[in-house]
Design a protein around this motif. Structure first.
Motif, PDB file in Angstrom:
ATOM      1  N   ASP A 198       0.708  -1.066  -0.086  1.00 17.97           N
ATOM      2  CA  ASP A 198      -0.017   0.111  -0.106  1.00 17.97           C
ATOM      3  C   ASP A 198       0.959   1.366  -0.049  1.00 17.97           C
ATOM      4  O   ASP A 198       0.251   2.324  -0.510  1.00 17.97           O
ATOM      5  N   ALA A 199       1.940   1.312   0.690  1.00 14.28           N
ATOM      6  CA  ALA A 199       2.893   2.577   0.890  1.00 14.28           C
ATOM      7  C   ALA A 199       3.433   2.625  -0.730  1.00 14.28           C
ATOM      8  O   ALA A 199       3.608   3.817  -0.966  1.00 14.28           O
ATOM      9  N   GLU A 200       3.842   1.555  -1.262  1.00 13.83           N
ATOM     10  CA  GLU A 200       4.335   1.643  -2.283  1.00 13.83           C
ATOM     11  C   GLU A 200       3.424   2.372  -3.594  1.00 13.83           C
ATOM     12  O   GLU A 200       3.624   3.149  -4.199  1.00 13.83           O
ATOM     13  N   TYR A 201       2.212   1.970  -3.503  1.00 11.49           N
ATOM     14  CA  TYR A 201       1.248   2.261  -4.236  1.00 11.49           C
ATOM     15  C   TYR A 201       0.814   3.848  -4.098  1.00 11.49           C
ATOM     16  O   TYR A 201       0.752   4.683  -5.106  1.00 11.49           O
ATOM     17  N   TYR A 202       0.911   4.213  -2.936  1.00 13.92           N
ATOM     18  CA  TYR A 202       0.664   5.823  -2.512  1.00 13.92           C
ATOM     19  C   TYR A 202       1.915   6.519  -2.549  1.00 13.92           C
ATOM     20  O   TYR A 202       1.717   7.817  -2.600  1.00 13.92           O
ATOM     21  N   GLY A 203       3.112   6.203  -2.824  1.00 11.53           N
ATOM     22  CA  GLY A 203       4.433   6.554  -2.710  1.00 11.53           C
ATOM     23  C   GLY A 203       4.771   7.211  -1.526  1.00 11.53           C
ATOM     24  O   GLY A 203       5.280   8.334  -1.567  1.00 11.53           O
ATOM     25  N   VAL A 204       4.350   6.445  -0.301  1.00 15.80           N
ATOM     26  CA  VAL A 204       4.615   7.281   0.869  1.00 15.80           C
ATOM     27  C   VAL A 204       5.655   6.036   1.938  1.00 15.80           C
ATOM     28  O   VAL A 204       5.791   5.111   1.460  1.00 15.80           O
TER      29      VAL A 204
END
Length: 240
Positions: free
Chosen positions: A178-184
């Motif tokens: 999820d962090a990779e998807y949102y770039g965070v």
């Protein structure tokens, strides 16, 4: 030489499209681009699927240490599960305690959440805190230095907390994908836009908390959720 749209059969094109639709939830433009790439013999560039976002209201609750559980509920007692929470391994316990503030005002039945922790912690909304006469800071869970305390009363005893009462900072739990998807990354800040029948609100300073085995979930407190009529929200977006 790679295939072109003019010399590929309709059956082949349909098979390619079905495969791409199984692999992605992208827009029609994404799918069309992927089809052309596939027909030209190159691997399609597929956007990652958008994660399922859950937004929950985290009502007032208490986390306890093993020692405080025994003091409040009896020697050898442990927390018993009432229901599972959205995050795996976490639960609302059958046990509740009375919480007393400095003005001798009290909340008669505050739910305990499990499992137990290394430090006891009380999480209140601003409205709860005002009614108790407590002025807790907005903090990330576990950051308890300099926070006020309160008195907890259980069926078997009393615990006086010297610190541990906070207003939990609004936050989003997510896994590495999820962090990779949102770039965070962990400890970043995001925004949450909620559109309801009453109004549209953008919550800023949503703390990112990344961990393995964690489901994507935003936690707002009761005041925040009620202010935007979260139950009747028409659209919710998590923004970088």
């Amino acid at each position: 030489m790679g295939a072109t749209l003019r010399n590929v059969s309709r059956e082949t094109i349909e098979a390619i499209v079905r495969q791409i639709l199984r692999d992605t939830q992208g827009s029609s433009a994404d799918v069309a681009s992927a089809v052309v790439s596939a027909l030209n013999g190159s691997a399609p560039v597929v956007a990652p699927s958008k994660p399922e976002l859950v937004v929950s209201i985290s009502a007032r609750h208490i986390h306890l240490t093993d020692a405080d559980v025994e003091t409040l509920f009896g020697k050898g007692k442990t927390l018993t599960k009432m229901k599972d929470l959205y995050q795996d391994g976490f639960f609302a316990a059958n046990e509740t305690v009375m919480l007393i503030g400095p003005r001798k005002r009290m909340l008669p039945s505050v739910r305990v959440l499990g499992p137990t922790r290394k430090e006891s912690q009380v999480e209140l909304s601003y409205t709860d805190a005002i009614s108790l006469g407590i002025d807790p800071p907005v903090r990330e869970s576990g950051k308890l230095d300099g926070t006020p305390g309160c008195v907890l009363v259980g069926p078997a005893g009393v615990v006086e907390l010297k610190k541990g009462v906070i207003r939990a900072a609004r936050h989003v739990h997510m896994g590495p994908k999820d962090a990779e998807y949102y770039g965070v990354k962990d400890k970043d800040m995001m925004k949450l836009r909620v559109e309801s029948g009453v109004c549209s609100v953008v919550f800023e300073d949503v703390l990112v908390r990344v961990g393995e085995g964690i489901k994507l979930e935003v936690h707002l407190d009761t005041d925040e959720g009620n202010a935007v009529d979260l139950e009747h929200a028409k659209k919710i977006e998590l923004l970088k």
